[in-house]
Design a protein around this motif. Structure first.
Motif, PDB file in Angstrom:
ATOM      1  N   ILE A  41     -13.713  -2.892   8.272  1.00  0.00           N
ATOM      2  CA  ILE A  41     -14.361  -1.023   8.073  1.00  0.00           C
ATOM      3  C   ILE A  41     -13.126  -0.385   7.888  1.00  0.00           C
ATOM      4  CG2 ILE A  41     -16.400   0.335   8.723  1.00  0.00           C
ATOM      5  CD1 ILE A  41     -18.095  -1.655  10.193  1.00  0.00           C
ATOM      6  N   ALA A  42     -12.504  -0.212   8.692  1.00  0.00           N
ATOM      7  CA  ALA A  42     -11.284   0.737   8.531  1.00  0.00           C
ATOM      8  C   ALA A  42     -11.354   0.598   7.101  1.00  0.00           C
ATOM      9  CB  ALA A  42     -10.733   0.496   9.896  1.00  0.00           C
ATOM     10  N   TYR A  43     -10.043  -0.894   7.292  1.00  0.00           N
ATOM     11  CA  TYR A  43     -10.128  -0.654   6.024  1.00  0.00           C
ATOM     12  C   TYR A  43     -10.190  -0.829   4.318  1.00  0.00           C
ATOM     13  CZ  TYR A  43      -5.840  -3.406   8.248  1.00  0.00           C
ATOM     14  OH  TYR A  43      -4.190  -3.646   9.001  1.00  0.00           O
ATOM     15  N   SER A  44     -11.609  -0.938   4.562  1.00  0.00           N
ATOM     16  CA  SER A  44     -13.046  -1.089   3.493  1.00  0.00           C
ATOM     17  C   SER A  44     -12.789   0.481   2.889  1.00  0.00           C
ATOM     18  CB  SER A  44     -14.012  -2.432   3.548  1.00  0.00           C
ATOM     19  OG  SER A  44     -14.426  -2.117   4.554  1.00  0.00           O
ATOM     20  N   PHE A  45     -13.413   1.060   4.545  1.00  0.00           N
ATOM     21  CA  PHE A  45     -13.279   2.567   4.071  1.00  0.00           C
ATOM     22  C   PHE A  45     -12.885   3.535   3.510  1.00  0.00           C
ATOM     23  CE2 PHE A  45     -14.196   6.512   5.113  1.00  0.00           C
ATOM     24  CZ  PHE A  45     -15.781   7.020   5.384  1.00  0.00           C
ATOM     25  N   ILE A  46     -11.132   3.100   3.668  1.00  0.00           N
ATOM     26  CA  ILE A  46      -9.628   4.029   3.256  1.00  0.00           C
ATOM     27  C   ILE A  46     -10.229   3.574   1.780  1.00  0.00           C
ATOM     28  CG2 ILE A  46      -7.497   3.741   3.365  1.00  0.00           C
ATOM     29  CD1 ILE A  46      -7.541   3.505   6.581  1.00  0.00           C
ATOM     30  N   ALA A  47     -10.447   2.030   1.563  1.00  0.00           N
ATOM     31  CA  ALA A  47      -9.957   1.309   0.188  1.00  0.00           C
ATOM     32  C   ALA A  47     -11.174   2.085  -0.718  1.00  0.00           C
ATOM     33  CB  ALA A  47     -10.259   0.269   0.061  1.00  0.00           C
ATOM     34  N   SER A  48     -12.510   2.716  -0.022  1.00  0.00           N
ATOM     35  CA  SER A  48     -13.274   3.234  -0.855  1.00  0.00           C
ATOM     36  C   SER A  48     -12.671   4.952  -1.430  1.00  0.00           C
ATOM     37  CB  SER A  48     -14.337   2.946   0.193  1.00  0.00           C
ATOM     38  OG  SER A  48     -16.073   3.800  -0.653  1.00  0.00           O
TER      39      SER A  48
ATOM     40  N   ASN B 184     -14.837  -2.447  -6.343  1.00  0.00           N
ATOM     41  CA  ASN B 184     -15.588  -2.896  -5.207  1.00  0.00           C
ATOM     42  C   ASN B 184     -15.054  -2.367  -3.890  1.00  0.00           C
ATOM     43  OD1 ASN B 184     -16.759  -4.591  -7.376  1.00  0.00           O
ATOM     44  ND2 ASN B 184     -15.254  -6.222  -7.957  1.00  0.00           N
ATOM     45  N   ALA B 185     -14.823  -1.354  -3.499  1.00  0.00           N
ATOM     46  CA  ALA B 185     -14.767  -1.167  -2.067  1.00  0.00           C
ATOM     47  C   ALA B 185     -15.614  -0.736  -1.303  1.00  0.00           C
ATOM     48  CB  ALA B 185     -13.431  -0.434  -1.589  1.00  0.00           C
ATOM     49  N   LYS B 186     -16.649  -0.199  -1.918  1.00  0.00           N
ATOM     50  CA  LYS B 186     -17.541   0.220  -1.953  1.00  0.00           C
ATOM     51  C   LYS B 186     -18.843  -0.482  -1.727  1.00  0.00           C
ATOM     52  CE  LYS B 186     -21.351   3.793  -1.762  1.00  0.00           C
ATOM     53  NZ  LYS B 186     -21.785   3.110  -1.213  1.00  0.00           N
ATOM     54  N   LEU B 187     -18.378  -2.145  -2.156  1.00  0.00           N
ATOM     55  CA  LEU B 187     -19.484  -2.928  -2.599  1.00  0.00           C
ATOM     56  C   LEU B 187     -18.958  -3.469  -0.809  1.00  0.00           C
ATOM     57  CD1 LEU B 187     -19.460  -3.903  -5.736  1.00  0.00           C
ATOM     58  CD2 LEU B 187     -21.456  -2.811  -4.471  1.00  0.00           C
ATOM     59  N   PHE B 188     -17.611  -3.661  -1.026  1.00  0.00           N
ATOM     60  CA  PHE B 188     -17.748  -4.516   0.641  1.00  0.00           C
ATOM     61  C   PHE B 188     -17.902  -3.656   1.960  1.00  0.00           C
ATOM     62  CE2 PHE B 188     -13.906  -6.092   3.601  1.00  0.00           C
ATOM     63  CZ  PHE B 188     -13.959  -7.524   2.930  1.00  0.00           C
TER      64      PHE B 188
ATOM     65  N   ILE C 214       0.733  -1.048   0.167  1.00  0.00           N
ATOM     66  CA  ILE C 214       0.177   0.105  -0.016  1.00  0.00           C
ATOM     67  C   ILE C 214       0.587   1.201  -0.073  1.00  0.00           C
ATOM     68  CG2 ILE C 214      -2.098   0.862   1.305  1.00  0.00           C
ATOM     69  CD1 ILE C 214      -2.772  -1.553   1.912  1.00  0.00           C
ATOM     70  N   LYS C 215       1.766   1.338   0.834  1.00  0.00           N
ATOM     71  CA  LYS C 215       2.643   2.627   0.795  1.00  0.00           C
ATOM     72  C   LYS C 215       3.443   2.982  -0.281  1.00  0.00           C
ATOM     73  CE  LYS C 215       7.660   3.943   2.702  1.00  0.00           C
ATOM     74  NZ  LYS C 215       7.256   4.460   3.089  1.00  0.00           N
ATOM     75  N   PHE C 216       3.299   1.818  -1.849  1.00  0.00           N
ATOM     76  CA  PHE C 216       3.932   2.065  -2.847  1.00  0.00           C
ATOM     77  C   PHE C 216       3.069   2.404  -3.690  1.00  0.00           C
ATOM     78  CE2 PHE C 216       7.279   0.062  -0.849  1.00  0.00           C
ATOM     79  CZ  PHE C 216       8.727   1.736  -0.924  1.00  0.00           C
ATOM     80  N   GLY C 217       1.436   2.623  -3.368  1.00  0.00           N
ATOM     81  CA  GLY C 217       0.359   2.408  -4.388  1.00  0.00           C
ATOM     82  C   GLY C 217      -0.472   1.512  -4.283  1.00  0.00           C
ATOM     83  N   GLU C 218      -0.727   0.426  -3.769  1.00  0.00           N
ATOM     84  CA  GLU C 218      -1.488  -1.284  -4.291  1.00  0.00           C
ATOM     85  C   GLU C 218      -2.265  -0.722  -3.033  1.00  0.00           C
ATOM     86  OE1 GLU C 218      -2.277  -4.115  -7.126  1.00  0.00           O
ATOM     87  OE2 GLU C 218      -0.763  -2.870  -7.198  1.00  0.00           O
ATOM     88  N   ASN C 219      -2.977  -0.172  -3.490  1.00  0.00           N
ATOM     89  CA  ASN C 219      -3.836   0.152  -2.841  1.00  0.00           C
ATOM     90  C   ASN C 219      -5.472  -0.916  -2.560  1.00  0.00           C
ATOM     91  OD1 ASN C 219      -3.833   2.785  -1.521  1.00  0.00           O
ATOM     92  ND2 ASN C 219      -4.343   3.674  -3.499  1.00  0.00           N
ATOM     93  N   LEU C 220      -5.404  -2.146  -3.194  1.00  0.00           N
ATOM     94  CA  LEU C 220      -6.097  -3.152  -3.777  1.00  0.00           C
ATOM     95  C   LEU C 220      -6.061  -4.051  -2.445  1.00  0.00           C
ATOM     96  CD1 LEU C 220      -8.710  -4.522  -5.460  1.00  0.00           C
ATOM     97  CD2 LEU C 220      -6.412  -5.598  -6.429  1.00  0.00           C
ATOM     98  N   SER C 221      -4.431  -3.974  -1.658  1.00  0.00           N
ATOM     99  CA  SER C 221      -4.086  -4.559  -1.148  1.00  0.00           C
ATOM    100  C   SER C 221      -5.660  -4.502   0.801  1.00  0.00           C
ATOM    101  CB  SER C 221      -3.363  -4.250  -0.272  1.00  0.00           C
ATOM    102  OG  SER C 221      -2.181  -4.714  -1.158  1.00  0.00           O
ATOM    103  N   TYR C 222      -5.417  -2.975   0.259  1.00  0.00           N
ATOM    104  CA  TYR C 222      -6.864  -2.847   1.723  1.00  0.00           C
ATOM    105  C   TYR C 222      -7.749  -3.863   1.592  1.00  0.00           C
ATOM    106  CZ  TYR C 222      -4.890   2.146   2.713  1.00  0.00           C
ATOM    107  OH  TYR C 222      -3.826   2.819   2.732  1.00  0.00           O
ATOM    108  N   LEU C 223      -8.408  -4.388   1.051  1.00  0.00           N
ATOM    109  CA  LEU C 223      -9.350  -5.515   0.770  1.00  0.00           C
ATOM    110  C   LEU C 223      -9.216  -6.617   1.025  1.00  0.00           C
ATOM    111  CD1 LEU C 223     -11.729  -4.250  -2.222  1.00  0.00           C
ATOM    112  CD2 LEU C 223     -11.578  -3.332   0.320  1.00  0.00           C
ATOM    113  N   ASN C 224      -7.529  -6.808   0.882  1.00  0.00           N
ATOM    114  CA  ASN C 224      -7.161  -7.987   1.252  1.00  0.00           C
ATOM    115  C   ASN C 224      -7.135  -8.364   2.688  1.00  0.00           C
ATOM    116  OD1 ASN C 224      -5.312  -7.427  -1.782  1.00  0.00           O
ATOM    117  ND2 ASN C 224      -5.968 -10.422  -0.940  1.00  0.00           N
ATOM    118  N   LEU C 225      -6.609  -6.580   3.321  1.00  0.00           N
ATOM    119  CA  LEU C 225      -5.625  -7.014   5.134  1.00  0.00           C
ATOM    120  C   LEU C 225      -7.667  -6.623   5.297  1.00  0.00           C
ATOM    121  CD1 LEU C 225      -3.548  -3.985   4.512  1.00  0.00           C
ATOM    122  CD2 LEU C 225      -3.536  -6.038   5.664  1.00  0.00           C
ATOM    123  N   ALA C 226      -8.772  -6.408   5.209  1.00  0.00           N
ATOM    124  CA  ALA C 226     -10.244  -6.507   5.210  1.00  0.00           C
ATOM    125  C   ALA C 226     -10.515  -7.856   5.643  1.00  0.00           C
ATOM    126  CB  ALA C 226     -10.967  -5.599   4.272  1.00  0.00           C
ATOM    127  N   ASN C 227     -10.628  -8.739   4.576  1.00  0.00           N
ATOM    128  CA  ASN C 227     -10.567  -9.970   4.291  1.00  0.00           C
ATOM    129  C   ASN C 227      -9.411 -11.251   5.587  1.00  0.00           C
ATOM    130  OD1 ASN C 227     -12.318 -10.715   2.746  1.00  0.00           O
ATOM    131  ND2 ASN C 227     -11.073 -10.553   0.575  1.00  0.00           N
TER     132      ASN C 227
END
Length: 216
Positions: free
Chosen positions: A169-176, A182-186, A140-153
């Motif tokens: 919720i905190a992880y998915s909210f940041i991702a959204s 799909n972050a908002k759906l999550f 995530i530090k290097f821009g791979e924001n999809l990893s927020y959803l991996n952390l949420a899972n």
């Protein structure tokens, strides 16, 4: 446009600079001898490695990617890591993990997310959730924001503890907020499980998460 230029350059290398490599007599030693005698450019080596990889000649591709990566050409290290981490040979898997982590440290966030998935699911390595979390966060530090959803899972799976809905919720909210697909759906699936008085905790968690990642 950049992709088409790369393809044109590849054809130029294959048929003009390396005419021998266009015929059945082609072999890796011919290519390497040319480089040793006439070129030290890892970029050219990388293009030739892509040529071999596209032909399905993984062995020669690996050697050329390695040659280029060891000369410091960063994209070659990433490509080599992707190939070797899928190997059936333990030494190659270890080398693949090395090049993926090296690529992550060079700013390739996607390498960190792949490492996270490898350690989360125990793909050809011992499963290690702590390592998975570390690599997801660093990606995530290097821009791979999809990893927020991996952390949420991961958080919802709970492992040693109960699933932490607020942290998920905190992880998915940041991702959204970062417009991850799909972050908002999550997030919408999780929101019914949070109590109104718990939002303050979620806000604190989001602040802590972003602070931690920034310091990595």
């Amino acid at each position: 446009m950049k992709k088409y230029k790369q393809i044109i350059y590849l054809i130029f290398l294959a048929f003009i600079i390396f005419p021998k490599l266009s015929f059945p007599s082609e072999n890796f030693s011919d290519a390497m001898q040319w480089y040793e005698n006439r070129s030290k450019n890892p970029n050219d080596t990388y293009i030739l490695a892509l040529f071999y990889e596209n032909k399905g000649d993984v062995q020669n591709a690996k050697q050329l990617f390695r040659f280029s990566a060891e000369k410091g050409f960063k994209p070659a290290g990433l490509r080599l890591g992707l190939i070797l981490s899928n190997s059936k040979i333990n030494d190659e898997i270890d080398e693949g993990l090395y090049w993926l982590e090296n690529s992550l440290n060079n700013g390739y966030g996607e390498a960190g997310r792949l490492l996270g998935q490898i350690f989360e699911h125990g793909i050809k390595v011992n499963r290690d959730i702590d390592k998975a979390i570390y690599f997801y966060k660093k990606s995530i530090k290097f821009g791979e924001n999809l990893s927020y959803l991996n952390l949420a899972n991961l958080t919802l799976q709970g492992f040693e503890n109960q699933p932490d809905i607020n942290l998920a919720i905190a992880y998915s909210f940041i991702a959204s907020k970062k417009r991850v697909e799909n972050a908002k759906l999550f997030l919408d699936e999780l929101l019914p499980y949070i109590k109104e008085k718990e939002w303050y905790e979620v806000e604190i968690l989001m602040s802590l998460i972003e602070s931690e990642i920034k310091k990595m």
